[in-house]
Write a protein that holds these residues in place. Structure first.
Motif, mmCIF file in Angstrom:
data_model
loop_
_atom_site.group_PDB
_atom_site.id
_atom_site.type_symbol
_atom_site.label_atom_id
_atom_site.label_comp_id
_atom_site.label_asym_id
_atom_site.label_seq_id
_atom_site.Cartn_x
_atom_site.Cartn_y
_atom_site.Cartn_z
ATOM 1 N N LEU A 1 0.862 -1.228 0.097
ATOM 2 C CA LEU A 1 -0.002 0.078 -0.048
ATOM 3 C C LEU A 1 0.864 1.281 -0.171
ATOM 4 O O LEU A 1 0.445 2.501 -0.613
ATOM 5 C CB LEU A 1 -0.950 0.012 1.355
ATOM 6 N N MET A 2 1.988 1.317 0.836
ATOM 7 C CA MET A 2 2.740 2.588 0.694
ATOM 8 C C MET A 2 3.508 2.546 -0.546
ATOM 9 O O MET A 2 3.551 3.813 -1.118
ATOM 10 C CB MET A 2 3.840 2.552 1.635
ATOM 11 N N GLU A 3 3.880 1.691 -1.249
ATOM 12 C CA GLU A 3 4.620 1.878 -2.499
ATOM 13 C C GLU A 3 3.442 2.414 -3.566
ATOM 14 O O GLU A 3 3.671 3.059 -4.386
ATOM 15 C CB GLU A 3 5.231 0.563 -2.984
ATOM 16 N N ALA A 4 2.172 1.795 -3.633
ATOM 17 C CA ALA A 4 1.278 2.161 -4.395
ATOM 18 C C ALA A 4 0.892 3.709 -4.223
ATOM 19 O O ALA A 4 0.468 4.432 -4.904
ATOM 20 C CB ALA A 4 -0.250 1.396 -4.283
ATOM 21 N N ALA A 5 0.869 3.952 -3.015
ATOM 22 C CA ALA A 5 0.428 5.452 -2.742
ATOM 23 C C ALA A 5 1.302 6.500 -2.922
ATOM 24 O O ALA A 5 1.189 7.380 -3.658
ATOM 25 C CB ALA A 5 0.249 5.495 -1.184
ATOM 26 N N VAL A 6 2.832 6.039 -2.821
ATOM 27 C CA VAL A 6 3.823 7.125 -3.183
ATOM 28 C C VAL A 6 4.051 7.048 -4.817
ATOM 29 O O VAL A 6 4.405 8.077 -5.170
ATOM 30 C CB VAL A 6 5.285 6.670 -2.331
ATOM 31 N N ARG A 7 3.772 6.045 -5.464
ATOM 32 C CA ARG A 7 3.895 6.205 -6.748
ATOM 33 C C ARG A 7 2.623 6.962 -7.319
ATOM 34 O O ARG A 7 2.964 7.255 -8.522
ATOM 35 C CB ARG A 7 3.787 4.918 -7.578
ATOM 36 N N VAL A 8 1.816 7.352 -6.615
ATOM 37 C CA VAL A 8 0.642 8.383 -7.423
ATOM 38 C C VAL A 8 1.312 9.601 -7.397
ATOM 39 O O VAL A 8 1.108 10.330 -8.476
ATOM 40 C CB VAL A 8 -0.518 8.398 -6.202
ATOM 41 N N ASP A 9 2.038 10.194 -6.620
ATOM 42 C CA ASP A 9 2.708 11.334 -6.497
ATOM 43 C C ASP A 9 4.084 11.186 -5.802
ATOM 44 O O ASP A 9 4.281 11.396 -4.828
ATOM 45 C CB ASP A 9 1.871 12.476 -6.104
ATOM 46 N N PRO A 10 5.177 10.800 -6.537
ATOM 47 C CA PRO A 10 6.496 10.347 -5.749
ATOM 48 C C PRO A 10 7.118 11.523 -5.183
ATOM 49 O O PRO A 10 8.042 11.198 -4.250
ATOM 50 C CB PRO A 10 7.299 10.238 -7.076
ATOM 51 N N ASP A 11 6.855 12.880 -5.388
ATOM 52 C CA ASP A 11 7.255 13.882 -4.849
ATOM 53 C C ASP A 11 6.493 14.636 -4.113
ATOM 54 O O ASP A 11 6.780 16.000 -3.621
ATOM 55 C CB ASP A 11 8.319 14.647 -5.695
ATOM 56 N N ALA A 12 5.387 14.278 -3.591
ATOM 57 C CA ALA A 12 4.393 15.140 -2.892
ATOM 58 C C ALA A 12 4.945 15.371 -1.504
ATOM 59 O O ALA A 12 5.883 14.506 -1.318
ATOM 60 C CB ALA A 12 3.196 14.250 -2.836
ATOM 61 N N ARG A 13 4.159 16.172 -0.624
ATOM 62 C CA ARG A 13 4.441 16.341 0.636
ATOM 63 C C ARG A 13 4.361 15.074 1.491
ATOM 64 O O ARG A 13 3.493 14.585 1.072
ATOM 65 C CB ARG A 13 3.739 17.521 0.950
ATOM 66 N N GLY A 14 5.441 14.716 1.960
ATOM 67 C CA GLY A 14 5.460 13.526 3.028
ATOM 68 C C GLY A 14 5.853 12.364 2.164
ATOM 69 O O GLY A 14 6.139 11.035 2.882
ATOM 70 N N ALA A 15 6.248 12.588 0.996
ATOM 71 C CA ALA A 15 6.560 11.187 0.051
ATOM 72 C C ALA A 15 7.974 10.443 0.619
ATOM 73 O O ALA A 15 8.135 9.439 0.674
ATOM 74 C CB ALA A 15 6.784 11.792 -1.325
ATOM 75 N N ASP A 16 8.766 11.463 1.320
ATOM 76 C CA ASP A 16 10.032 11.171 1.597
ATOM 77 C C ASP A 16 9.865 9.943 2.599
ATOM 78 O O ASP A 16 10.534 8.700 2.677
ATOM 79 C CB ASP A 16 10.895 12.047 2.003
ATOM 80 N N LYS A 17 8.746 10.081 3.460
ATOM 81 C CA LYS A 17 8.696 9.208 4.710
ATOM 82 C C LYS A 17 7.872 7.958 4.077
ATOM 83 O O LYS A 17 8.415 7.033 4.668
ATOM 84 C CB LYS A 17 7.607 9.852 5.899
ATOM 85 N N LEU A 18 7.189 8.032 3.063
ATOM 86 C CA LEU A 18 6.609 6.801 2.472
ATOM 87 C C LEU A 18 7.558 6.027 1.849
ATOM 88 O O LEU A 18 7.500 4.899 1.813
ATOM 89 C CB LEU A 18 5.399 7.417 1.420
ATOM 90 N N TRP A 19 8.443 6.520 0.881
ATOM 91 C CA TRP A 19 9.543 5.838 0.298
ATOM 92 C C TRP A 19 10.230 5.202 1.550
ATOM 93 O O TRP A 19 10.581 3.907 1.222
ATOM 94 C CB TRP A 19 10.501 7.158 -0.457
ATOM 95 N N PHE A 20 10.700 5.968 2.563
ATOM 96 C CA PHE A 20 11.440 5.274 3.832
ATOM 97 C C PHE A 20 10.694 4.110 4.161
ATOM 98 O O PHE A 20 11.193 3.067 4.557
ATOM 99 C CB PHE A 20 11.730 6.462 4.464
#
Length: 290
Positions: free
Chosen positions: A31-50
């Motif tokens: 789910l995290m990977e699906a969410a972060v790939r929606v907008d890879p550089d959105a606010r908070g994306a760094d935490k999702l990638w991590f």
């Protein structure tokens, strides 16, 4: 249900952290990977990638932890001890991508000797809580890099061996204190490289504690290991994670000693030890430990 493109990023993030709280790492990672790939550089994306990389690390999915970890590290600040570089260093080490591992440790803020290829430094002694056939055991190890250490003591559980290289986590979980010096205890992630030095067992007779100490030193000076079984310290899991003062127990009398050395060399060292004081020292029954 698999993540779907028609679900909002917010819903995916919410469900991802619900799975995280439940320690459902496969679902959380997905789910995290699906969410972060929606907008890879959105606010908070760094935490999702991590966190996505971290969930794959928990699962032992090293290629995924590496790929997602590179995305997290690309959004982290170099030289600021950002944990994104630490986790990428672990994943890169596991995949033996030494160039990325070295760069990750340097980016985290760790000084390493210059070089290429496998990182083999001497970062001092530490303790590692290894997994054994009968539970867990804390052993002494020499750190080769920020996440690998070679076992230097002789494990009491013979399912493990001196000379193994273990991959360990970066967060200390307890400490051992020797003569006022504190050593962190790190939890093993997994066995990185096995050892071909089996553990032997021998019954020795030492008239004085100094006689036994002389035997242990003889093996150490030959770059092997020896450990009297009566020096084992049994602790519950909670106590093992605390700060504990330790010292090597050397007692006179007849006792069993575990040895990590090829049998012919062990025989030679034992004979030399006995010959130096035959009226006070003896040994018998050298054999492969069960």
């Amino acid at each position: 249900m698999s993540p779907s493109s028609d679900r909002s990023r917010e819903d995916l993030v919410k469900e991802a952290y619900q799975a995280w709280d439940a320690e459902d790492w496969p679902r959380a990672a997905e789910l995290m990977e699906a969410a972060v790939r929606v907008d890879p550089d959105a606010r908070g994306a760094d935490k999702l990638w991590f966190d996505a990389a971290l969930a794959h690390k928990f699962l032992g999915n090293w290629q995924e932890a590496y790929d997602l970890g590179k995305e997290a590290a690309a959004r982290a600040t170099r030289g600021a001890q950002d944990p994104a570089f630490w986790n990428l260093g672990i994943a890169a080490t596991m995949l033996r991508d030494w160039a990325t591992a070295r760069d990750s440790w340097i980016a985290y803020g760790i000084n390493l000797p210059d070089g290429d290829g496998e990182i083999v430094a001497n970062l001092g002694m530490t303790c590692v809580r290894i997994n054994t056939a009968t539970g867990q055991e804390v052993v002494w190890a020499q750190r080769l890099c920020p996440t690998r250490a070679v076992v230097r003591s002789v494990p009491f559980d013979t399912s493990r061996r001196r000379g193994e290289v273990v991959l360990h986590d970066g967060a200390p979980n307890g400490e051992r204190i020797v003569a006022g010096t504190r050593f962190a205890v790190f939890d093993e992630i997994m066995l990185f490289e096995p050892s071909d030095v089996a553990t032997l067992s021998v019954t020795v007779t030492a008239t004085t504690a100094d006689d036994l100490e002389a035997l242990l030193v003889a093996f150490e000076e030959a770059d092997f290991g020896a450990e009297p079984t009566n020096s084992a310290q049994l602790l519950c899991a909670c106590c093992s994670q605390e700060s504990i003062e330790v010292e090597r127990a050397t007692e006179a009398g007849q006792q069993v000693v575990l040895i990590a050395a090829p049998e012919p060399r062990a025989h030679e060292i034992l004979d030399a030890w006995r010959t130096a004081a035959p009226d006070r020292r003896g040994w018998r029954g050298l054999h492969l430990a069960a």
